[in-house]
Design a protein around this motif. Structure first.
Motif, PDB file in Angstrom:
ATOM      1  N   VAL A 193      86.184   8.005  62.068  1.00 40.26           N
ATOM      2  CA  VAL A 193      85.067   8.955  63.399  1.00 40.26           C
ATOM      3  C   VAL A 193      83.683   8.727  63.150  1.00 40.26           C
ATOM      4  O   VAL A 193      83.054   8.058  63.844  1.00 40.26           O
ATOM      5  CB  VAL A 193      85.103  10.402  62.297  1.00 40.26           C
ATOM      6  N   LEU A 194      83.485   7.068  61.766  1.00 39.54           N
ATOM      7  CA  LEU A 194      82.059   7.063  61.300  1.00 39.54           C
ATOM      8  C   LEU A 194      82.135   5.320  61.938  1.00 39.54           C
ATOM      9  O   LEU A 194      80.775   5.581  62.604  1.00 39.54           O
ATOM     10  CB  LEU A 194      81.937   6.554  59.880  1.00 39.54           C
ATOM     11  N   ASP A 195      82.867   5.107  62.524  1.00 31.83           N
ATOM     12  CA  ASP A 195      83.204   3.764  63.346  1.00 31.83           C
ATOM     13  C   ASP A 195      82.351   4.507  64.590  1.00 31.83           C
ATOM     14  O   ASP A 195      81.490   3.943  65.112  1.00 31.83           O
ATOM     15  CB  ASP A 195      83.538   3.169  63.759  1.00 31.83           C
ATOM     16  N   LEU A 196      82.901   5.654  65.309  1.00 31.59           N
ATOM     17  CA  LEU A 196      82.368   6.328  66.324  1.00 31.59           C
ATOM     18  C   LEU A 196      81.440   6.726  66.903  1.00 31.59           C
ATOM     19  O   LEU A 196      80.411   6.094  67.352  1.00 31.59           O
ATOM     20  CB  LEU A 196      84.336   7.616  66.841  1.00 31.59           C
ATOM     21  N   LEU A 197      80.882   7.358  65.193  1.00 28.75           N
ATOM     22  CA  LEU A 197      79.452   8.173  65.276  1.00 28.75           C
ATOM     23  C   LEU A 197      78.615   6.535  65.721  1.00 28.75           C
ATOM     24  O   LEU A 197      77.041   6.956  66.061  1.00 28.75           O
ATOM     25  CB  LEU A 197      78.957   8.662  63.887  1.00 28.75           C
ATOM     26  N   ARG A 198      79.257   6.067  64.883  1.00 29.46           N
ATOM     27  CA  ARG A 198      78.249   4.927  65.552  1.00 29.46           C
ATOM     28  C   ARG A 198      78.551   4.211  66.453  1.00 29.46           C
ATOM     29  O   ARG A 198      76.850   3.525  67.057  1.00 29.46           O
ATOM     30  CB  ARG A 198      78.659   3.322  64.115  1.00 29.46           C
ATOM     31  N   ARG A 199      78.993   3.689  67.045  1.00 25.05           N
ATOM     32  CA  ARG A 199      79.025   3.690  68.066  1.00 25.05           C
ATOM     33  C   ARG A 199      78.349   4.460  69.448  1.00 25.05           C
ATOM     34  O   ARG A 199      78.138   4.100  70.136  1.00 25.05           O
ATOM     35  CB  ARG A 199      80.611   3.704  69.293  1.00 25.05           C
ATOM     36  N   THR A 200      78.249   5.729  68.979  1.00 21.80           N
ATOM     37  CA  THR A 200      77.426   6.615  69.770  1.00 21.80           C
ATOM     38  C   THR A 200      76.203   6.237  69.936  1.00 21.80           C
ATOM     39  O   THR A 200      75.291   6.599  70.578  1.00 21.80           O
ATOM     40  CB  THR A 200      77.522   8.061  68.894  1.00 21.80           C
ATOM     41  N   ALA A 201      75.409   5.818  69.274  1.00 17.20           N
ATOM     42  CA  ALA A 201      74.016   5.386  68.217  1.00 17.20           C
ATOM     43  C   ALA A 201      74.086   4.256  69.527  1.00 17.20           C
ATOM     44  O   ALA A 201      72.529   3.714  70.293  1.00 17.20           O
ATOM     45  CB  ALA A 201      73.876   5.768  66.904  1.00 17.20           C
ATOM     46  N   VAL A 202      74.910   3.425  69.450  1.00 12.88           N
ATOM     47  CA  VAL A 202      74.771   2.220  69.850  1.00 12.88           C
ATOM     48  C   VAL A 202      74.953   1.973  70.656  1.00 12.88           C
ATOM     49  O   VAL A 202      74.390   1.515  72.504  1.00 12.88           O
ATOM     50  CB  VAL A 202      75.481   0.964  68.933  1.00 12.88           C
ATOM     51  N   ASP A 203      76.086   2.765  71.901  1.00  9.20           N
ATOM     52  CA  ASP A 203      76.260   2.533  72.831  1.00  9.20           C
ATOM     53  C   ASP A 203      75.534   3.470  74.014  1.00  9.20           C
ATOM     54  O   ASP A 203      75.203   3.822  75.141  1.00  9.20           O
ATOM     55  CB  ASP A 203      77.719   2.266  73.116  1.00  9.20           C
ATOM     56  N   LEU A 204      75.614   4.835  73.486  1.00 10.96           N
ATOM     57  CA  LEU A 204      75.252   5.720  74.200  1.00 10.96           C
ATOM     58  C   LEU A 204      73.251   6.041  74.345  1.00 10.96           C
ATOM     59  O   LEU A 204      72.553   7.062  74.652  1.00 10.96           O
ATOM     60  CB  LEU A 204      75.957   6.882  73.680  1.00 10.96           C
ATOM     61  N   GLU A 205      73.023   5.528  72.690  1.00 13.65           N
ATOM     62  CA  GLU A 205      71.558   5.593  72.380  1.00 13.65           C
ATOM     63  C   GLU A 205      70.842   6.862  72.074  1.00 13.65           C
ATOM     64  O   GLU A 205      70.287   7.741  71.586  1.00 13.65           O
ATOM     65  CB  GLU A 205      70.488   5.313  73.766  1.00 13.65           C
ATOM     66  N   GLN A 206      72.691   7.517  71.018  1.00 14.95           N
ATOM     67  CA  GLN A 206      72.134   8.997  70.930  1.00 14.95           C
ATOM     68  C   GLN A 206      71.585   8.918  69.475  1.00 14.95           C
ATOM     69  O   GLN A 206      72.083   8.481  68.614  1.00 14.95           O
ATOM     70  CB  GLN A 206      74.182   9.645  70.732  1.00 14.95           C
ATOM     71  N   THR A 207      71.018   9.710  68.907  1.00 14.33           N
ATOM     72  CA  THR A 207      70.460   9.434  67.659  1.00 14.33           C
ATOM     73  C   THR A 207      71.330  10.626  66.952  1.00 14.33           C
ATOM     74  O   THR A 207      72.054  11.602  67.127  1.00 14.33           O
ATOM     75  CB  THR A 207      68.741  10.136  67.455  1.00 14.33           C
ATOM     76  N   VAL A 208      71.486   9.558  65.457  1.00 17.80           N
ATOM     77  CA  VAL A 208      72.257  10.905  64.704  1.00 17.80           C
ATOM     78  C   VAL A 208      72.603  10.947  63.521  1.00 17.80           C
ATOM     79  O   VAL A 208      71.498  10.048  63.225  1.00 17.80           O
ATOM     80  CB  VAL A 208      73.905   9.487  64.591  1.00 17.80           C
TER      81      VAL A 208
END
Length: 254
Positions: A193-208
């Motif tokens: 789940v943490l890897d997924l949150l990190r990918r949302t920041a990197v790949d989707l430019e989403q702020t977490v």
């Protein structure tokens, strides 16, 4: 004839979250408690920030104020280009629904709804049709493309948390706020789940923005911010879990 070359335009990184001199107090007189003391913070779009601190340090109050779940006593909170601390209650509720994503330790899924229905619930509440292309992308990005018709009871805890993450992303929010998102998961599933949150920041430019007590979870973030007695007291960039734990020791938690 000479032509004039226009000066290059420098565009600063987009700011997703900004807190200016935020103070939060509860009660009055002898019972008055100051939970936040003049907090300043600016987070760029696409960043992944973890917030850590001892119990009672103010980290949960920070999350609630930054996400618009609570109002600061003084100071301002900006999400994107909106000062949410100035919005009236109804306008703030609407803004949160459309511009803020939430991921909590409890998945908060509706048991009667399928994966897709749970993901698109914020859009349904807003009376908006989902962008099918974006929905397909988000569901695929969190690894649920083949599970869209399942209900929560038919899924593991990790899969349910992935649904919650997809729901947080479906409105393309200014920021996703996560409160102990791996607290109910085993270590292996939590890491996924943490890897997924990190990918949302990197790949989707989403702020977490994630509040956690776990040094291993915090080490997945780009930056770890430490809170003590209602104030930010330091940060580490791309730390190891041991570095986070060592820093926490000096804050008096362990």
């Amino acid at each position: 004839m000479q032509t004039r070359t226009a000066a290059p335009t420098l565009t600063p990184p987009a700011t997703a979250v900004r807190l200016d001199a935020v103070t939060k107090t509860y009660g009055s007189g002898a019972a008055r408690v100051t939970a936040l003391r003049g907090v300043d913070l600016t987070l760029a779009r696409g960043s992944f920030t973890a917030v850590m601190g001892p119990s009672g340090s103010g980290k949960s109050t920070f999350l609630h104020c930054a996400a618009g779940l609570d109002r600061p006593t003084s100071g301002s909170v900006w999400l994107g280009g909106t000062d949410i601390s100035r919005l009236k209650p109804k306008a703030l509720t609407t803004f949160r629904r459309d511009h803020v994503g939430f991921v909590f330790q409890a998945y908060n899924l509706l048991p009667a709804l399928t994966v897709e229905q749970n993901v698109t619930l914020p859009l349904l509440l807003a009376g908006r049709e989902p962008d099918r292309g974006w929905l397909d992308f988000v569901v695929g990005a969190v690894g649920l493309a083949d599970l869209r018709g399942r209900k929560p009871a038919e899924m593991s805890g990790g899969q349910q948390q992935r649904v919650a993450i997809a729901r947080a992303l479906v409105t393309r929010p200014d920021a996703v706020f996560a409160d102990e998102p791996t607290g109910a998961l085993d270590s292996r599933t939590g890491r996924q789940v943490l890897d997924l949150l990190r990918r949302t920041a990197v790949d989707l430019e989403q702020t977490v923005v994630m509040v956690t007590h776990d040094p291993v979870a915090a080490a997945h973030a780009d930056r770890v911010v430490f809170v003590a007695d209602g104030a930010f007291v330091g940060h580490l960039d791309r730390p190891t879990p041991q570095q986070v734990a060592d820093h926490m020791t000096h804050l008096g938690e362990w």
